[in-house]
Design a protein around this motif. Sequence first.
Motif, PDB file in Angstrom:
ATOM      1  N   THR A 105       0.624  -1.151  -0.051  1.00  0.00           N
ATOM      2  CA  THR A 105       0.144  -0.013   0.208  1.00  0.00           C
ATOM      3  C   THR A 105       0.867   1.393   0.113  1.00  0.00           C
ATOM      4  OG1 THR A 105      -0.126   0.142   2.531  1.00  0.00           O
ATOM      5  CG2 THR A 105      -1.964  -1.125   1.586  1.00  0.00           C
ATOM      6  N   GLY A 106       0.286   2.410  -0.266  1.00  0.00           N
ATOM      7  CA  GLY A 106       0.978   3.505  -0.187  1.00  0.00           C
ATOM      8  C   GLY A 106       1.373   3.817   1.259  1.00  0.00           C
ATOM      9  N   TYR A 107       0.493   3.514   2.190  1.00  0.00           N
ATOM     10  CA  TYR A 107       0.950   3.605   3.730  1.00  0.00           C
ATOM     11  C   TYR A 107       2.353   2.759   4.054  1.00  0.00           C
ATOM     12  CZ  TYR A 107       0.060   4.077   8.737  1.00  0.00           C
ATOM     13  OH  TYR A 107       0.308   4.108   9.797  1.00  0.00           O
ATOM     14  N   ASN A 110       5.313   4.664   2.462  1.00  0.00           N
ATOM     15  CA  ASN A 110       6.075   5.564   3.081  1.00  0.00           C
ATOM     16  C   ASN A 110       6.772   5.135   4.504  1.00  0.00           C
ATOM     17  OD1 ASN A 110       5.660   7.943   1.625  1.00  0.00           O
ATOM     18  ND2 ASN A 110       3.552   8.257   2.261  1.00  0.00           N
ATOM     19  N   HIS A 131       0.876  13.550   4.806  1.00  0.00           N
ATOM     20  CA  HIS A 131      -0.145  12.387   5.089  1.00  0.00           C
ATOM     21  C   HIS A 131       0.459  11.641   6.473  1.00  0.00           C
ATOM     22  CE1 HIS A 131      -1.987   8.747   4.651  1.00  0.00           C
ATOM     23  NE2 HIS A 131      -2.884   9.217   4.208  1.00  0.00           N
ATOM     24  N   SER A 133       0.973   8.987   7.048  1.00  0.00           N
ATOM     25  CA  SER A 133       1.825   7.477   6.909  1.00  0.00           C
ATOM     26  C   SER A 133       3.579   8.169   6.815  1.00  0.00           C
ATOM     27  CB  SER A 133       1.411   7.012   5.592  1.00  0.00           C
ATOM     28  OG  SER A 133       1.463   7.704   4.283  1.00  0.00           O
ATOM     29  N   ASP A 173       4.468  15.907   0.374  1.00  0.00           N
ATOM     30  CA  ASP A 173       3.132  15.503  -0.262  1.00  0.00           C
ATOM     31  C   ASP A 173       3.522  16.214  -1.541  1.00  0.00           C
ATOM     32  OD1 ASP A 173       2.193  13.969   1.832  1.00  0.00           O
ATOM     33  OD2 ASP A 173       0.042  14.731   1.415  1.00  0.00           O
ATOM     34  N   SER A 177      -3.633  15.766   0.371  1.00  0.00           N
ATOM     35  CA  SER A 177      -4.635  14.995   0.232  1.00  0.00           C
ATOM     36  C   SER A 177      -6.104  15.713   0.659  1.00  0.00           C
ATOM     37  CB  SER A 177      -4.565  13.520   0.904  1.00  0.00           C
ATOM     38  OG  SER A 177      -4.135  13.895   2.112  1.00  0.00           O
ATOM     39  N   ASP A 202       5.948  12.223  -1.816  1.00  0.00           N
ATOM     40  CA  ASP A 202       4.574  11.314  -1.922  1.00  0.00           C
ATOM     41  C   ASP A 202       3.628  11.986  -2.773  1.00  0.00           C
ATOM     42  OD1 ASP A 202       2.404  10.396  -1.431  1.00  0.00           O
ATOM     43  OD2 ASP A 202       2.358  10.216   0.745  1.00  0.00           O
ATOM     44  N   ALA A 204       0.966  10.459  -4.106  1.00  0.00           N
ATOM     45  CA  ALA A 204      -0.194   9.553  -3.996  1.00  0.00           C
ATOM     46  C   ALA A 204      -1.379  10.221  -4.841  1.00  0.00           C
ATOM     47  CB  ALA A 204      -0.913   9.511  -2.683  1.00  0.00           C
ATOM     48  N   HIS A 205      -1.724  11.730  -5.010  1.00  0.00           N
ATOM     49  CA  HIS A 205      -2.896  12.158  -5.498  1.00  0.00           C
ATOM     50  C   HIS A 205      -2.412  12.910  -6.799  1.00  0.00           C
ATOM     51  CE1 HIS A 205      -5.516  11.323  -2.113  1.00  0.00           C
ATOM     52  NE2 HIS A 205      -4.639  11.423  -1.588  1.00  0.00           N
ATOM     53  N   MET A 231       7.551   8.351  -4.416  1.00  0.00           N
ATOM     54  CA  MET A 231       6.898   7.601  -3.894  1.00  0.00           C
ATOM     55  C   MET A 231       5.398   7.705  -4.361  1.00  0.00           C
ATOM     56  SD  MET A 231       4.392   7.544  -1.341  1.00  0.00           S
ATOM     57  CE  MET A 231       3.023   6.436  -0.864  1.00  0.00           C
ATOM     58  N   THR A 233       1.142   5.789  -4.880  1.00  0.00           N
ATOM     59  CA  THR A 233       0.341   4.659  -4.523  1.00  0.00           C
ATOM     60  C   THR A 233      -0.417   4.275  -5.967  1.00  0.00           C
ATOM     61  OG1 THR A 233      -2.265   5.408  -4.155  1.00  0.00           O
ATOM     62  CG2 THR A 233      -0.566   6.017  -2.525  1.00  0.00           C
ATOM     63  N   SER A 235      -3.369   3.075  -5.612  1.00  0.00           N
ATOM     64  CA  SER A 235      -4.832   2.852  -5.003  1.00  0.00           C
ATOM     65  C   SER A 235      -5.755   4.189  -5.454  1.00  0.00           C
ATOM     66  CB  SER A 235      -4.694   2.661  -3.748  1.00  0.00           C
ATOM     67  OG  SER A 235      -4.180   3.827  -3.065  1.00  0.00           O
ATOM     68  N   LYS A 236      -5.075   5.063  -6.039  1.00  0.00           N
ATOM     69  CA  LYS A 236      -6.238   6.234  -6.321  1.00  0.00           C
ATOM     70  C   LYS A 236      -6.413   6.495  -7.805  1.00  0.00           C
ATOM     71  CE  LYS A 236      -4.298   7.913  -1.990  1.00  0.00           C
ATOM     72  NZ  LYS A 236      -5.237   7.143  -1.018  1.00  0.00           N
ATOM     73  N   GLY A 242      -1.602  -0.737  -3.970  1.00  0.00           N
ATOM     74  CA  GLY A 242      -0.388  -0.919  -3.824  1.00  0.00           C
ATOM     75  C   GLY A 242       0.404   0.424  -3.766  1.00  0.00           C
TER      76      GLY A 242
HETATM   77  C1  LIG Z   1      -0.877  11.610   0.496  1.00  0.00           C
HETATM   78  C2  LIG Z   1      -1.053  10.347   0.808  1.00  0.00           C
HETATM   79  N1  LIG Z   1      -0.048   9.361   0.916  1.00  0.00           N
HETATM   80  C3  LIG Z   1      -0.177   8.091   1.416  1.00  0.00           C
HETATM   81  C4  LIG Z   1      -1.511   7.456   1.316  1.00  0.00           C
HETATM   82  C5  LIG Z   1      -1.557   6.016   1.494  1.00  0.00           C
HETATM   83  O1  LIG Z   1      -1.839   5.400   0.301  1.00  0.00           O
HETATM   84  P1  LIG Z   1      -2.835   4.005   0.181  1.00  0.00           P
HETATM   85  O2  LIG Z   1      -4.204   4.307   0.209  1.00  0.00           O
HETATM   86  O3  LIG Z   1      -2.462   3.524  -1.053  1.00  0.00           O
HETATM   87  O4  LIG Z   1      -2.154   3.188   1.518  1.00  0.00           O
HETATM   88  C6  LIG Z   1      -2.595   8.350   0.985  1.00  0.00           C
HETATM   89  C7  LIG Z   1      -3.916   7.620   1.081  1.00  0.00           C
HETATM   90  O5  LIG Z   1      -4.668   7.977   1.937  1.00  0.00           O
HETATM   91  C8  LIG Z   1      -2.289   9.763   0.764  1.00  0.00           C
HETATM   92  O6  LIG Z   1      -3.247  10.469   0.676  1.00  0.00           O
END
Ligand SMILES: Cc1ncc(COP(=O)(O)O)c(C=O)c1O
Length: 388
Positions: A105-107, A110, A131, A133, A173, A177, A202, A204-205, A231, A233, A235-236, A242
Amino acid sequence: MEYINEILSNLKKNNKYRGEFKKLQSPQKEKVVIDGREIILLGSNNYLGLCDHKEVKKASMEAIEKYGVGAGGSRLTTGSYTLHSMLEEKIKDIKGTQKALVFNTGYMANLGIIQALCNKDWVIFCDKYNHASILDGCLLSGAKFLRYRHCDMDDLSYKLENFKGKCNLIVTDGVFSMDGDIAPLDKIVEISKKHNAVIMVDDAHGFGVLGKDGAGTASYFGVNSEIHIHMGTLSKAVGSIGGYAASEEYFIEYFKNFSRSFIFSTALPPSSVAASIKALDIIKNEPLRRQRLLENSHRFKMELKNLGFKIPDTVTPIIPVIVGDEEKTLEFSRQLLYDRIYIPAIRPPTVPKGSSRLRISITAAHAWEDLEYVIERLKTTGRKLGLI
Ligand SMILES: Cc1ncc(COP(=O)(O)O)c(C=O)c1O
């Protein structure tokens, strides 16, 4: 235990209790079924509408047929499939790095990256709105960490000048988010060069949304090659599950050897990996999806601004409608749900006290007629609650 019950009842009293889940009874799409009612969903990170894409699902189902449902072991033991390596190749190509490594996961990415990289010899400089994480990774690493004011480059410079250590990491980030704004990566790169600090972003978004072919926020600023650790994800915008690190080979090899969240966890199932691979192809080959996402977001934001809502100037699909008070935010979300619109209420500790909000996220799949209906309901309810 008495003390646990006391904490829970205090959360309830302060409108901070996270209670019943809203249970979806349909695929993750622009419209979903909750409690048997069809609802317009405006809170999902499924920005490009790929969670329920026909070809993505087909790729995933074929992988189940071929490989089964579980990976059966960690990547370093029995759980590595050729699919994992194919996905890593794709990510490294998109990010323009030497190598990539997929986490579950992204979490976990990180957590694993920061814990592996940093120790008590490091000082980490962290945007205040990063975030959770990232924060957890910082705590786990044992490094000293300092939070600079959100996107405040003077504060970052000041903190680096006065508190830097033997090794230094700036982590931010790419797209924040809960606010939808973008970190000034061009300026952060300049500052990091001056202080010889490692930069980690990061995204992610931003991944799949911003930059050339959806490569992300660093690409949007034209500084892709200056970021040491990317870094992100899956998942978005990618619609699957992942996380990843993309970087120079020696960093990736280091993470593979020292990131505990990578080493001590069963690998992603091949079906999710296959879904990500197909989704990344679609993102590259169908730029109209991204274009539609950004157009929908821009138009929607303009309409809300014209109504008098306080909306930050950003280019991303994340649109925070700041309410302030927790109870009022919950009420806003509840009334919208009655009107068949689901926008989650976001409260502390996810956002700072006094800045509770509706976090709207637009997707490429939303039809403009539906967004118009949402705007109309936001107007009526926003007026009723005295917000505009
Ligand atoms: C900025 C940021 N980093 C990391 C994550 C974690 O990603 P994931 O949902 O894939 O665990 C999120 C998701 O909530 C996020 O918004």
